[in-house]
Motif scaffolding. Sequence first.
Motif, PDB file in Angstrom:
ATOM      1  N   PHE A  88     -12.582 -84.587 -31.721  1.00  0.00           N
ATOM      2  CA  PHE A  88     -13.383 -83.495 -31.170  1.00  0.00           C
ATOM      3  C   PHE A  88     -12.503 -82.306 -30.823  1.00  0.00           C
ATOM      4  O   PHE A  88     -12.906 -81.163 -30.990  1.00  0.00           O
ATOM      5  N   THR A  89     -11.302 -82.535 -30.253  1.00  0.00           N
ATOM      6  CA  THR A  89     -10.454 -81.415 -29.846  1.00  0.00           C
ATOM      7  C   THR A  89      -9.867 -80.703 -31.030  1.00  0.00           C
ATOM      8  O   THR A  89      -9.771 -79.491 -31.056  1.00  0.00           O
ATOM      9  N   SER A  93      -6.337 -76.937 -31.338  1.00  0.00           N
ATOM     10  CA  SER A  93      -6.788 -76.528 -30.013  1.00  0.00           C
ATOM     11  C   SER A  93      -5.601 -76.207 -29.123  1.00  0.00           C
ATOM     12  O   SER A  93      -4.698 -77.025 -28.959  1.00  0.00           O
ATOM     13  N   MET A 106     -16.461 -82.796 -22.602  1.00  0.00           N
ATOM     14  CA  MET A 106     -16.745 -81.907 -23.712  1.00  0.00           C
ATOM     15  C   MET A 106     -18.182 -82.123 -24.180  1.00  0.00           C
ATOM     16  O   MET A 106     -18.741 -83.193 -24.035  1.00  0.00           O
ATOM     17  N   GLU A 108     -20.722 -82.440 -27.290  1.00  0.00           N
ATOM     18  CA  GLU A 108     -20.725 -82.690 -28.712  1.00  0.00           C
ATOM     19  C   GLU A 108     -21.533 -81.607 -29.421  1.00  0.00           C
ATOM     20  O   GLU A 108     -22.461 -81.032 -28.878  1.00  0.00           O
ATOM     21  N   ILE A 110     -21.548 -78.095 -32.225  1.00  0.00           N
ATOM     22  CA  ILE A 110     -20.886 -76.803 -32.389  1.00  0.00           C
ATOM     23  C   ILE A 110     -21.808 -75.724 -31.863  1.00  0.00           C
ATOM     24  O   ILE A 110     -22.989 -75.662 -32.220  1.00  0.00           O
ATOM     25  N   GLN A 114     -17.854 -71.556 -31.353  1.00  0.00           N
ATOM     26  CA  GLN A 114     -17.129 -72.156 -32.465  1.00  0.00           C
ATOM     27  C   GLN A 114     -17.536 -71.529 -33.804  1.00  0.00           C
ATOM     28  O   GLN A 114     -16.681 -71.251 -34.648  1.00  0.00           O
ATOM     29  N   THR A 115     -18.830 -71.298 -33.997  1.00  0.00           N
ATOM     30  CA  THR A 115     -19.298 -70.770 -35.278  1.00  0.00           C
ATOM     31  C   THR A 115     -18.990 -69.285 -35.452  1.00  0.00           C
ATOM     32  O   THR A 115     -18.717 -68.835 -36.562  1.00  0.00           O
ATOM     33  N   LYS A 118     -14.671 -68.858 -33.665  1.00  0.00           N
ATOM     34  CA  LYS A 118     -13.666 -69.838 -34.081  1.00  0.00           C
ATOM     35  C   LYS A 118     -12.828 -70.336 -32.909  1.00  0.00           C
ATOM     36  O   LYS A 118     -11.623 -70.561 -33.031  1.00  0.00           O
ATOM     37  N   PRO A 120     -11.872 -73.193 -29.854  1.00  0.00           N
ATOM     38  CA  PRO A 120     -11.788 -74.666 -29.874  1.00  0.00           C
ATOM     39  C   PRO A 120     -13.087 -75.318 -29.410  1.00  0.00           C
ATOM     40  O   PRO A 120     -13.921 -74.708 -28.739  1.00  0.00           O
ATOM     41  N   HIS A 121     -13.234 -76.583 -29.727  1.00  0.00           N
ATOM     42  CA  HIS A 121     -14.455 -77.319 -29.417  1.00  0.00           C
ATOM     43  C   HIS A 121     -14.608 -77.598 -27.920  1.00  0.00           C
ATOM     44  O   HIS A 121     -15.688 -77.989 -27.478  1.00  0.00           O
ATOM     45  N   ASP A 122     -13.534 -77.427 -27.135  1.00  0.00           N
ATOM     46  CA  ASP A 122     -13.643 -77.744 -25.713  1.00  0.00           C
ATOM     47  C   ASP A 122     -14.276 -76.621 -24.915  1.00  0.00           C
ATOM     48  O   ASP A 122     -14.422 -76.747 -23.698  1.00  0.00           O
TER      49      ASP A 122
END
Length: 468
Positions: A88-89, A93, A106, A108, A110, A114-115, A118, A120-122
């Motif tokens: 996930f990270t 990141s 975090m 789950e 996007i 993120q989209t 850009k 990080p997922h956190d």
Amino acid sequence: MVPSPRNPLWGEEFNFLVDQLPVEVTITIYDWDTACKCKVIGSVTIAVLSEDETGASWYELDSKFGQICLRLRSTKAFPDSDSSFEEFTGAESPRKMILKKQHREMIEGIGPLQTIYKLPHDEIVHQSYSCALERCLLYHGRMYISQWHLCFRSNVFSKQLNVIIPLQDIDEIKRSQHSLINPAITIFLNAGAGGHGTPRSCSQNGRIRYTFASFWSRNRTFRALETALQSYEATLEAEKQQVRAHVLLQNESNSVLGSKTDSIKTPEKNIEKSTLQPFINEHVLADVTSKFFPGTTEKFFSTILGDNSMFFQQYRDARKDTDLKLSKWCASEEYGGRVREVTFRSQCHSPLCPPDTAVTEWQHASFSKDKRNLIYETKHQAHDVPFGSYFEIHCRWSLTTSSSTCQINIKIGVNMKKWCILQSRIKSGATDEYRREVCKILEAACDYFLKSESNIHDSDEIVMASSP
């Protein structure tokens, strides 16, 4: 906020992090008013018992004045294993190690951060507002506030405009004077920051600013920005405290280990001393002056450089410098001794420079074991002058105690961090100007020390005279 409809459609998404289920979520609807206090239309409390997802459902408000349509989804936000956590990270990141160490929650999936940006997922969106970025025209779009960034996206005339401002770069947030006619929020960045996706505009003191307008509720957005900035600073301070505690614990363990192995202690110390980094570039230094100071090195540090000393405050006031901020001395693992940071705004007299400029000065002080020798070093950088980021002024004060006085040898030089066509002129001009500055500082330090010593002597005489 949705203006003037009888059946408003928000279409907003909110994320909440909780420790465990079940929990209760309360939604309250207000009738917004400009002049008076917003009136409560009604509210509803919904119990979330377990991990599940519901479709779009209507819920009656407690006031019986209407209904609200909600879709609820509750999922486990914390991965079960380290492998899924790394998945996930992601390897790119910038906070992967911090998240892995502190096990932050975090979400789950996007999101827009993120989209679009850009990131990080956190990172998740904590607040989202419709507004406009002021330039030669208004770029209408949407502002996103996360734990680490302030983001703005606009699609004007089929041109996408994305702005990403890290919260660490924000220096000040101000509201416009007009609260009814196009209320705006202006964000000032720190000196040297900026360039986050759009051409920058500067204020009078050289700081970069971004102005956002056309809010339906400017005050609510302002409070959200302040809360996000305070939360970021609190998180950063907590991480610093954790690093300090880790370093302190490591030092204690090293001292215990060193006491048990005295035979190996001496070569380890030599290796540790050799790993200390130089604070300034010694190759650019040249002799400036050599004079005597009417006191010892310890008195020089306590009277002139100490945390409780008022010397720099009085000196900068006499020069008409403003916004002086002196941090406390702290121990340095990288350079040895103690370091601190000093910032102020200094007046400029060159026709090529603005009336004043932001200046950052890093100071380093190190005593010998017998306290008879003191090395005082400074790195001086001006931010708003032409080519200000290209060079630093390095200075070293070497003090040696002899009886009740000490001799001071001062060297200065210009360290070019980048090459430029005006390099020789910058070196000569900055060296001459700072040579005069150093001589004035030394003269003012001697006068300040003599006055402080005379005040202490006079107070001692008064105490002796008043005693029976």
